[in-house]
Design a protein around this motif. Structure first.
Motif, PDB file in Angstrom:
ATOM      1  N   ARG A  53     -41.270   4.537  31.529  1.00 31.43           N
ATOM      2  CA  ARG A  53     -40.049   4.985  30.859  1.00 31.43           C
ATOM      3  C   ARG A  53     -40.173   4.905  29.340  1.00 31.43           C
ATOM      4  NH1 ARG A  53     -37.925   1.358  34.709  1.00 31.43           N
ATOM      5  NH2 ARG A  53     -36.834   2.357  36.437  1.00 31.43           N
ATOM      6  N   SER A  54     -41.304   4.513  28.832  1.00 30.25           N
ATOM      7  CA  SER A  54     -41.444   4.243  27.398  1.00 30.25           C
ATOM      8  C   SER A  54     -41.881   5.495  26.663  1.00 30.25           C
ATOM      9  CB  SER A  54     -42.446   3.123  27.171  1.00 30.25           C
ATOM     10  OG  SER A  54     -43.700   3.465  27.738  1.00 30.25           O
ATOM     11  N   LYS A  74     -40.968  10.161  18.307  1.00 27.57           N
ATOM     12  CA  LYS A  74     -39.875  11.145  18.214  1.00 27.57           C
ATOM     13  C   LYS A  74     -40.290  12.508  18.740  1.00 27.57           C
ATOM     14  CE  LYS A  74     -35.779  12.375  16.431  1.00 27.57           C
ATOM     15  NZ  LYS A  74     -35.800  13.811  16.617  1.00 27.57           N
ATOM     16  N   GLN A  75     -41.577  12.828  18.592  1.00 28.48           N
ATOM     17  CA  GLN A  75     -42.054  14.129  19.066  1.00 28.48           C
ATOM     18  C   GLN A  75     -41.912  14.254  20.576  1.00 28.48           C
ATOM     19  OE1 GLN A  75     -46.075  14.890  17.934  1.00 28.48           O
ATOM     20  NE2 GLN A  75     -46.077  16.995  18.699  1.00 28.48           N
ATOM     21  N   GLN A  76     -42.267  13.215  21.306  1.00 25.25           N
ATOM     22  CA  GLN A  76     -42.087  13.230  22.756  1.00 25.25           C
ATOM     23  C   GLN A  76     -40.604  13.306  23.124  1.00 25.25           C
ATOM     24  OE1 GLN A  76     -44.157  10.007  24.648  1.00 25.25           O
ATOM     25  NE2 GLN A  76     -46.136  10.496  23.686  1.00 25.25           N
ATOM     26  N   TRP A  77     -39.775  12.612  22.340  1.00 25.24           N
ATOM     27  CA  TRP A  77     -38.322  12.660  22.589  1.00 25.24           C
ATOM     28  C   TRP A  77     -37.783  14.074  22.431  1.00 25.24           C
ATOM     29  CZ3 TRP A  77     -34.803   9.091  24.237  1.00 25.24           C
ATOM     30  CH2 TRP A  77     -33.454   9.376  24.041  1.00 25.24           C
ATOM     31  N   TYR A 114     -33.401   6.749  17.805  1.00 26.24           N
ATOM     32  CA  TYR A 114     -33.246   5.447  17.153  1.00 26.24           C
ATOM     33  C   TYR A 114     -32.524   4.477  18.074  1.00 26.24           C
ATOM     34  CZ  TYR A 114     -31.305   1.952  14.005  1.00 26.24           C
ATOM     35  OH  TYR A 114     -30.920   0.761  13.434  1.00 26.24           O
ATOM     36  N   TYR A 115     -31.440   4.945  18.707  1.00 26.28           N
ATOM     37  CA  TYR A 115     -30.716   4.072  19.635  1.00 26.28           C
ATOM     38  C   TYR A 115     -31.547   3.757  20.877  1.00 26.28           C
ATOM     39  CZ  TYR A 115     -26.832   5.476  16.676  1.00 26.28           C
ATOM     40  OH  TYR A 115     -26.019   5.720  15.594  1.00 26.28           O
ATOM     41  N   TYR A 116     -32.401   4.734  21.295  1.00 27.05           N
ATOM     42  CA  TYR A 116     -33.262   4.497  22.462  1.00 27.05           C
ATOM     43  C   TYR A 116     -34.247   3.366  22.182  1.00 27.05           C
ATOM     44  CZ  TYR A 116     -37.323   5.091  25.466  1.00 27.05           C
ATOM     45  OH  TYR A 116     -38.387   4.860  26.306  1.00 27.05           O
ATOM     46  N   GLN A 117     -34.774   3.339  20.945  1.00 28.89           N
ATOM     47  CA  GLN A 117     -35.713   2.270  20.596  1.00 28.89           C
ATOM     48  C   GLN A 117     -35.026   0.901  20.601  1.00 28.89           C
ATOM     49  OE1 GLN A 117     -37.152   3.833  16.841  1.00 28.89           O
ATOM     50  NE2 GLN A 117     -39.159   4.324  17.789  1.00 28.89           N
ATOM     51  N   ARG A 118     -33.700   0.851  20.324  1.00 27.74           N
ATOM     52  CA  ARG A 118     -32.935  -0.398  20.345  1.00 27.74           C
ATOM     53  C   ARG A 118     -32.256  -0.615  21.684  1.00 27.74           C
ATOM     54  NH1 ARG A 118     -29.054  -0.741  15.365  1.00 27.74           N
ATOM     55  NH2 ARG A 118     -28.779  -2.793  16.334  1.00 27.74           N
ATOM     56  N   HIS A 119     -32.674   0.253  22.712  1.00 27.86           N
ATOM     57  CA  HIS A 119     -32.145   0.148  24.078  1.00 27.86           C
ATOM     58  C   HIS A 119     -30.625   0.369  24.114  1.00 27.86           C
ATOM     59  CE1 HIS A 119     -36.054  -1.390  25.275  1.00 27.86           C
ATOM     60  NE2 HIS A 119     -35.972  -2.296  24.294  1.00 27.86           N
ATOM     61  N   LEU A 153     -23.536   5.893  22.797  1.00 24.80           N
ATOM     62  CA  LEU A 153     -24.391   7.002  23.247  1.00 24.80           C
ATOM     63  C   LEU A 153     -25.433   6.470  24.236  1.00 24.80           C
ATOM     64  CD1 LEU A 153     -25.125  10.011  22.894  1.00 24.80           C
ATOM     65  CD2 LEU A 153     -26.705   9.302  21.095  1.00 24.80           C
ATOM     66  N   GLU A 154     -25.506   7.104  25.364  1.00 22.30           N
ATOM     67  CA  GLU A 154     -26.512   6.780  26.376  1.00 22.30           C
ATOM     68  C   GLU A 154     -27.247   8.063  26.770  1.00 22.30           C
ATOM     69  OE1 GLU A 154     -24.693   4.864  29.641  1.00 22.30           O
ATOM     70  OE2 GLU A 154     -24.250   3.016  28.543  1.00 22.30           O
ATOM     71  N   CYS A 155     -28.549   8.023  26.660  1.00 20.43           N
ATOM     72  CA  CYS A 155     -29.381   9.218  26.914  1.00 20.43           C
ATOM     73  C   CYS A 155     -30.365   8.966  28.047  1.00 20.43           C
ATOM     74  CB  CYS A 155     -30.122   9.615  25.640  1.00 20.43           C
ATOM     75  SG  CYS A 155     -29.064  10.046  24.260  1.00 20.43           S
TER      76      CYS A 155
END
Length: 965
Positions: free
Chosen positions: A759-760, A764-767, A887-892, A898-900
């Motif tokens: 899940r990692s 940002k390019q992959q995101w 950015y929020y994804y990196q901070r879980h 916002l949840e993605c």
């Protein structure tokens, strides 16, 4: 003093000697007027020791003299200039000689390189030439040759020797007494040469005596038949005739014995020569004999058209006769071996047997389609050969038939055999007996006519002499096929029985002279082929035949002539007639084939001017190479192309399952934890059961599509549509035989499971790539959903006004239902994916209030599409919001509303697709393409051996014309 005065003198001495031959001091004497400024050399100082003419002691030394070089006027020394020019010419000639020698050597080397290598043609020169140096000492021979002076002394004697040879030539000219004396009494000198010349001379003398005795016998018989008034004279004439006949018979027998003696010796010598060649003493390669090549031509023509309807006019000897007339026995006597099955009164020859007789060192037999050699000198091999012929005959006969038209080809080689091709046909019968097919008689007649209608076939007509001639059927048949008798040889068998049983021997004489039958023939022969015992050997039969004719009254009374009896004379006559006809017909037949080929070539050039004529087998080989090249082209496909096709096709195949069964159910959950749990469970179930199998199916279909694309795509002008059917058949059969590696799914399952667990997202390019992948997927689904809704509710008001189309009654009901359901969603934007029963009832009642009757199933079906569209639009809006969510994804997603999680899901799917495509590509290029290539080669090999398959797949006028060519 004199020399000093000369050196200091101001006047030079004039001479006519060349200037270059003088000493340096002499030059100084001759050139006192040379201006020193015009000469570049420094003055030469030479020490000179002077001697007196009165004594030998030196007088005194002088100082070094200054030698002056100068220039002479042209008018005084023109001879010196001429000498200088001549000396320059010398160097020119010398240089020309050196250059000319080099040019000559270079020209010789070029000429030598142009000469062909004659080592390969050493076989043209007889072998004994190369062996001469082993047996002859050439050095001694050269020393023994006289010199030119000694030869000159012998020249007068050569004229005398020439006169002696001229007189000898006149002495032994044809018809001279010397020739007769030489041939009759040639004895002396070398024993072997004297023996052979004497034997030949005796044969010639005996032949002349036989002719003389025949003339005297005919003359005496004529005088006896004229009669006389005196009885005593008549008796004396009769005794004279009998005496002459006995003397003639003795002379003929003596001539025959000597001839057989020579033939036997010749046979042994030829056998030794053939054995010498067979052992490989001669290193040159032995070619096929003419008769073997001729027999192969007959086989090819027979295979080309078994019904003999082609222009096949090449000679062969056709052996025909009544059943049990002795056909097979005559053929065995000619072949000198008991090679055919035998039976007492039973039909043994059930199919035509072509026997090719040729000369060889060993007496052997072999079939055309077999490499086994039967040694005809061994009884076991003879029995095996007879058994094999019988089996082949029975196998060639179809069910419900008695005889067969299929020809059995047999070659017999041996020393002393006459070279020819004979065909033994089934015996002609007059009545069909029990156990035979009803059409046996007609079939035998048709087979016999088919062989005898060849205008160049030699008909060997066999007649049984022990039965009444009127009972013969074959003579009428032969008379129909050859009424003039230009190619028929008549053979009367069993003459020994005929002589015992026939009351009037003159009847046999009438048969042999061709007066009893209306049938005409080139020659008539009487033979004896045994006593009726099948175990007799050929040698014993020949001895019995010779003994019978020696004691036969038929020869003693001149009813039969010596050259008309024995199978030996018969085989010689048949062979001579056979080769005479071959010479006459082969060239004519070749011209006919050339004319046919010219017509076919003209037709080919007019229809296919730029194509080379290839028959079916050659076309198949060309197609085979093209197919193998196209299979190899699969290995040239780039890895990027493979992975793009595999990834795209796999996603098309699994996208519906991902959206409907994984994403939509997980999206209905209330929080991210439940979403991720639902996704993980469903992905695990999908990976364990369906995904690996789907991936392998996609890879196999992709391989088939690429293979089909290479096989079917046209290559411009080089494309040949004649191969399309063959390529399609090869493609289908290869795909049918190909099976994917069974262990591929297990390894693929592990790889996919590991890929989906990750899940990692690292950057940002992959995101952004995951968001783009999700948007493309949702937009595609939204477009499909709106298309379905449009089909359900019909066109909107713009299309109705612009294109003048209206809605159906069902579409109006669907449209009203859609409007009610949209109101329901607007009231509750967080509505669940399914309608409750009370909501269905509410919608139905609202519609009924407006006079629209709606079925609950229709409401639920419409709701599915309406909610799907709403959900997809909401998900696309969520994608736009998540573009800034890395950015929020990196901070879980801590301290963020916002949840993605859906973006992470699609990233996991995308990564799994890429890894799966890479793994399948490796399996394709490393394993499956090679296995497919192997299958294609096996299919092509199977097709190459199946002629019916080739005829079916390679068709058309072009193929048929090439086959004819």
């Amino acid at each position: 003093v004199i020399c000093r005065s000369l050196a200091n003198s101001s006047y030079g001495i004039k001479r006519k000697s060349p200037l270059q031959n003088l000493h340096l001091i002499s030059r100084s004497i001759h050139h006192p007027y040379y201006p020193s400024s015009k000469f570049q050399r420094p003055p030469l100082r030479i020490s000179i020791q002077l001697f007196s003419s009165l004594n030998r002691l030196p007088l005194r030394k002088t100082k070094l003299l200054n030698v002056k070089y100068g220039y002479q006027f042209h008018r005084n020394f023109w001879l010196a200039r001429l000498a200088s020019r001549l000396l320059k010419l010398r160097y020119l000639i010398l240089g020309s000689a050196v250059g000319g020698g080099y040019t000559a050597k270079k020209t010789y080397d070029q000429w030598k390189d142009m000469m062909p290598d004659l080592d390969e043609y050493k076989w043209i020169v007889p072998d004994f030439i190369w062996e001469l140096d082993e047996h002859i000492d050439f050095e001694k021979l050269i020393k023994a040759i006289p010199d030119a002076d000694e030869l000159a002394k012998l020249l007068p004697d050569f004229d005398k020797i020439g006169e002696s040879f001229t007189s000898l030539k006149g002495l032994f000219s044809p018809g001279s007494p010397g020739e007769t004396a030489f041939r009759a009494t040639d004895q002396g000198y070398d024993n072997d040469k004297q023996y052979k010349k004497g034997l030949l001379g005796e044969l010639i003398l005996l032949q002349q005596q036989i002719q003389q005795h025949e003339e005297e016998t005919r003359r005496a018989a004529g005088q006896y038949n004229m009669g006389s008034s005196q009885q005593k004279r008549k008796v004396s004439d009769k005794e004279k005739v009998d005496q002459l006949q006995e003397e003639l018979l003795r002379t003929q027998l003596k001539y025959q014995r000597m001839l057989e003696r020579l033939e036997k010796e010749n046979k042994e010598l030829r056998k030794l020569v053939l054995q010498r060649d067979d052992k490989g003493i001669h290193q040159r390669k032995l070619k096929k004999s003419l008769i073997d090549m001729y027999s192969e031509v007959l086989d090819i023509l027979s295979d080309y058209d078994a019904s003999y309807n082609t222009q096949d006019h090449l000679p062969r000897v056709v052996v025909v006769g009544d059943q049990s007339a002795g056909k097979t026995s005559v053929l065995e006597m000619i072949a000198q071996a008991r090679i055919f099955p035998r039976g007492s009164g039973e039909m043994m020859t059930r199919s035509p047997v072509k026997v090719t007789l040729s000369e060889g060192p060993h007496h052997v037999a072999l079939f055309k389609d077999s490499s086994r050699e039967f040694d005809l000198t061994k009884e076991e091999d003879l029995a095996a050969l007879r058994h094999e012929i019988e089996i082949r005959m029975r196998n060639s006969v179809k069910e419900g038939c008695t005889v067969s038209t299929e020809t059995i080809s047999l070659s017999v080689k041996g020393p002393g055999l006459q070279r020819m091709v004979l065909v033994d046909l089934p015996g002609v019968i007059s009545t069909v007996t029990s156990g035979m097919a009803p059409d046996t008689k007609e079939t035998i007649f048709s087979i016999s006519k088919a062989y005898m209608q060849n205008p160049n076939a030699i008909i060997l007509c066999i007649q049984d002499g022990s039965v009444d001639a009127e009972r013969s059927i074959v003579t009428d048949l032969v008379s129909q096929m050859d009424p003039q008798g230009k190619r028929t040889i008549f053979v009367l068998t069993k003459v020994d029985l005929a002589e015992k049983n026939v009351a009037s021997p003159s009847r046999i004489q009438q048969i042999i002279e061709g007066k009893l039958f209306p049938m005409k023939a080139l020659g008539y022969f009487a033979v004896v082929t045994g006593k009726g015992n099948s175990s007799e050997s050929i040698e014993s039969i020949k001895e019995y035949e010779e003994e019978f004719f020696q004691n036969s009254k038929l020869l003693k009374t001149c009813m039969l002539k010596a050259h008309q009896v024995t199978t030996k004379n018969l085989s010689l006559a048949v062979s001579d007639c056979f080769w005479k006809m071959v010479r006459e017909s082969v060239e004519q037949q070749a011209d006919a084939f050339k004319a046919t080929r010219f017509n076919l070539e003209t037709e080919w050039k007019n229809n296919y001017p730029r194509l080379r004529e290839l028959d079916r087998n050659e076309l198949f080989e060309k197609a085979k190479n093209e197919i193998l090249d196209e299979v190899i082209s699969l290995t040239q496909v780039t890895p990027k192309h493979w992975e793009e096709i595999l990834q795209k096709t796999l996603w098309e195949r699994v996208s519906t399952h991902v959206i409907e069964n994984i994403y939509l159910p997980a999206a209905q959950t209330m929080n991210s934890g439940t979403f991720n749990t639902t996704v993980d469970i469903k992905l695990k179930q999908w990976t364990d059961k369906q995904l690996p199998n789907k991936a392998v199916e996609v890879a196999w279909e992709t391989l088939q599509e690429e293979f089909s694309r290479f096989m079917t795509e046209q290559k411009g002008k080089e494309h040949d549509d004649i191969f399309d059917k063959l390529k399609q058949a090869v493609k289908e059969e290869s795909i049918k035989r190909h099976k994917w590696n069974e262990r591929a799914e297990d390894s693929l399952r592990v790889i996919q499971h590991n890929a989906l667990e990750d899940r990692s997202i690292s950057d940002k390019q992959q995101w952004d790539a995951a968001i783009h992948f999700m948007e493309e997927t949702l937009q595609s689904r939204l477009k499909d959903t709106e298309s379905v809704i449009e089909d359900m509710v019909g066109p909107d008001w713009k299309k109705r006004w612009l294109y003048w189309i209206g809605r159906t009654k069902e579409q109006n009901i669907r449209n009203e239902t859609k409007n009610e359901l949209e109101k329901l969603i607007k009231c509750n934007e967080e509505h669940a994916a399914y309608l409750a029963n009370d909501e269905v009832t509410t919608v139905r009642k609202n519609l009924e209030a407006r006079g629209i009757t709606v079925d609950p199933c229709l409401i639920k079906d419409t709701w599915h599409q309406i909610y799907r569209r709403y959900f997809l639009k909401t998900a696309l809006n969520h994608c736009n919001l998540c573009r800034r969510g890395f950015y929020y994804y990196q901070r879980h997603f801590v301290d963020s509303e916002l949840e993605c999680n859906d973006i992470v899901l699609f990233w996991r799917i995308q990564r799994m697709l890429a890894i799966t495509a890479n793994t399948l590509r490796q399996q394709l290029t490393n394993t499956e393409v090679r296995r497919l290539e192997k299958n294609v080669k096996e299919v092509l090999e199977d097709f190459a051996e199946d002629n019916e398959k080739k005829v079916k797949l390679l068709t058309g006028k072009r193929v048929q014309l090439a086959e004819d060519l």
